[in-house]
Scaffold this motif. Structure first.
Motif, short mmCIF file in Angstrom:
data_model
loop_
_atom_site.label_atom_id
_atom_site.label_comp_id
_atom_site.label_asym_id
_atom_site.label_seq_id
_atom_site.Cartn_x
_atom_site.Cartn_y
_atom_site.Cartn_z
N UNK A 74 -3.53 20.35 -65.40
CA UNK A 74 -3.14 19.23 -66.23
C UNK A 74 -3.32 17.94 -65.53
N UNK A 75 -3.85 17.98 -64.38
CA UNK A 75 -4.10 16.60 -63.69
C UNK A 75 -5.65 16.18 -63.76
N UNK A 101 7.94 13.40 -71.79
CA UNK A 101 7.86 13.88 -70.47
C UNK A 101 7.31 13.17 -69.51
N UNK A 102 6.31 12.18 -69.63
CA UNK A 102 5.49 11.44 -68.85
C UNK A 102 6.66 10.27 -68.71
N UNK A 103 7.20 9.56 -69.70
CA UNK A 103 8.23 8.47 -69.32
C UNK A 103 9.31 8.97 -68.71
N UNK A 104 9.97 10.09 -68.87
CA UNK A 104 11.12 10.34 -68.12
C UNK A 104 10.70 10.38 -66.50
N UNK A 105 9.93 11.32 -66.32
CA UNK A 105 9.64 11.79 -65.14
C UNK A 105 8.79 10.31 -64.33
N UNK A 112 3.36 10.47 -62.29
CA UNK A 112 3.54 11.37 -63.63
C UNK A 112 2.53 10.65 -64.79
N UNK A 113 2.17 9.53 -64.24
CA UNK A 113 1.24 9.00 -65.27
C UNK A 113 -0.21 9.77 -65.28
N UNK A 114 -0.45 10.70 -64.09
CA UNK A 114 -1.64 11.10 -64.18
C UNK A 114 -1.49 12.74 -64.78
N UNK A 115 -0.59 12.96 -65.24
CA UNK A 115 -0.18 14.26 -65.98
C UNK A 115 -0.80 14.12 -67.44
N UNK A 116 -1.78 14.96 -67.66
CA UNK A 116 -2.43 15.04 -69.03
C UNK A 116 -1.94 15.96 -70.08
N UNK A 117 -0.99 16.59 -69.62
CA UNK A 117 -0.26 17.73 -70.51
C UNK A 117 -0.25 17.10 -72.04
N UNK A 134 6.36 23.49 -58.84
CA UNK A 134 7.68 23.87 -59.12
C UNK A 134 8.52 22.65 -59.74
N UNK A 135 8.21 21.50 -58.57
CA UNK A 135 9.18 20.28 -59.02
C UNK A 135 8.59 19.72 -60.19
N UNK A 136 7.35 19.44 -60.57
CA UNK A 136 6.86 19.03 -61.57
C UNK A 136 7.50 19.87 -62.87
N UNK A 137 7.10 21.04 -62.74
CA UNK A 137 7.58 21.70 -63.98
C UNK A 137 8.98 21.53 -64.46
N UNK A 138 9.94 21.69 -63.22
CA UNK A 138 11.40 21.24 -63.68
C UNK A 138 11.60 20.01 -64.12
N UNK A 139 11.04 18.98 -63.75
CA UNK A 139 11.32 17.66 -64.01
C UNK A 139 10.54 17.55 -65.46
N UNK A 140 9.46 17.91 -65.84
CA UNK A 140 8.95 17.68 -67.03
C UNK A 140 9.64 18.41 -68.21
#
Length: 165
Positions: A74-75, A101-105, A112-117, A134-140
């Motif tokens: 997703x990057x 997800x993006x706004x929260x993280x 997180x602005x680079x996350x394209x999910x 793992x950290x990204x999964x948990x936060x998102x």
């Protein structure tokens, strides 16, 4: 309500057995402990659009997953194609979930602005793309966890709006 959940990891190294899939383990723990979900399918595929598409279709149609969570791809790298593959499978997008997800993280981690999910609906299943760490999964996932039950009730046709009773 026990939500039938499938996990799909998109990772070339994971598919070759060169990397342990710790992100999927985080998903499993969060879904079982916080959502009360049941994992009905788990799969690792390479970062190939056709393989991701085939797995998503099988998870929604054969395994009848209420929720499909993907991790990886997703990057911005050339082989990161999970959002494009997901877009070819879904019938309707749910942009607010991906935006949340993006706004929260991003409040904690600007990258997180680079996350394209993306998030979307196929038939009676919600598909949510998550990052590959793992950290990204948990936060998102934590950013939308409180809304997943309501979304799943709506998608599966079980939602009853208290204002309309």
């Amino acid at each position: 309500m026990v939500w039938r959940t499938a996990i799909l990891t998109a990772s070339d190294k994971g598919a070759r057995g060169e990397r342990e899939d710790t992100s999927a383990q985080v998903i499993r723990e969060l879904i079982e402990e916080e959502l009360g979900g049941e994992i009905v399918e788990y799969r690792v595929v390479p970062d190939e659009p056709d393989e991701i598409i085939a797995a998503l279709i099988e998870m929604t149609e054969y395994f009848n997953a209420d929720l499909v969570l993907t991790t990886g791809g997703t990057e911005l790298a050339q082989r990161d194609v999970t959002p494009e593959a997901t877009r070819r499978v879904i019938q309707r997008e749910v942009p607010g979930m991906a935006e949340a997800m993006r706004a929260t993280v991003m409040k904690k981690n600007r990258s997180a602005m680079l996350f394209r999910g993306i998030c979307g609906i196929r038939e009676r299943s919600l598909i949510v793309n998550l990052p590959g760490t793992p950290k990204g999964v948990h936060e998102h996932l934590a950013a939308i966890m409180d809304q997943l039950p309501e979304a799943l009730l709506m998608i599966t046709g079980q939602y009853s709006n208290p204002d309309e009773r």
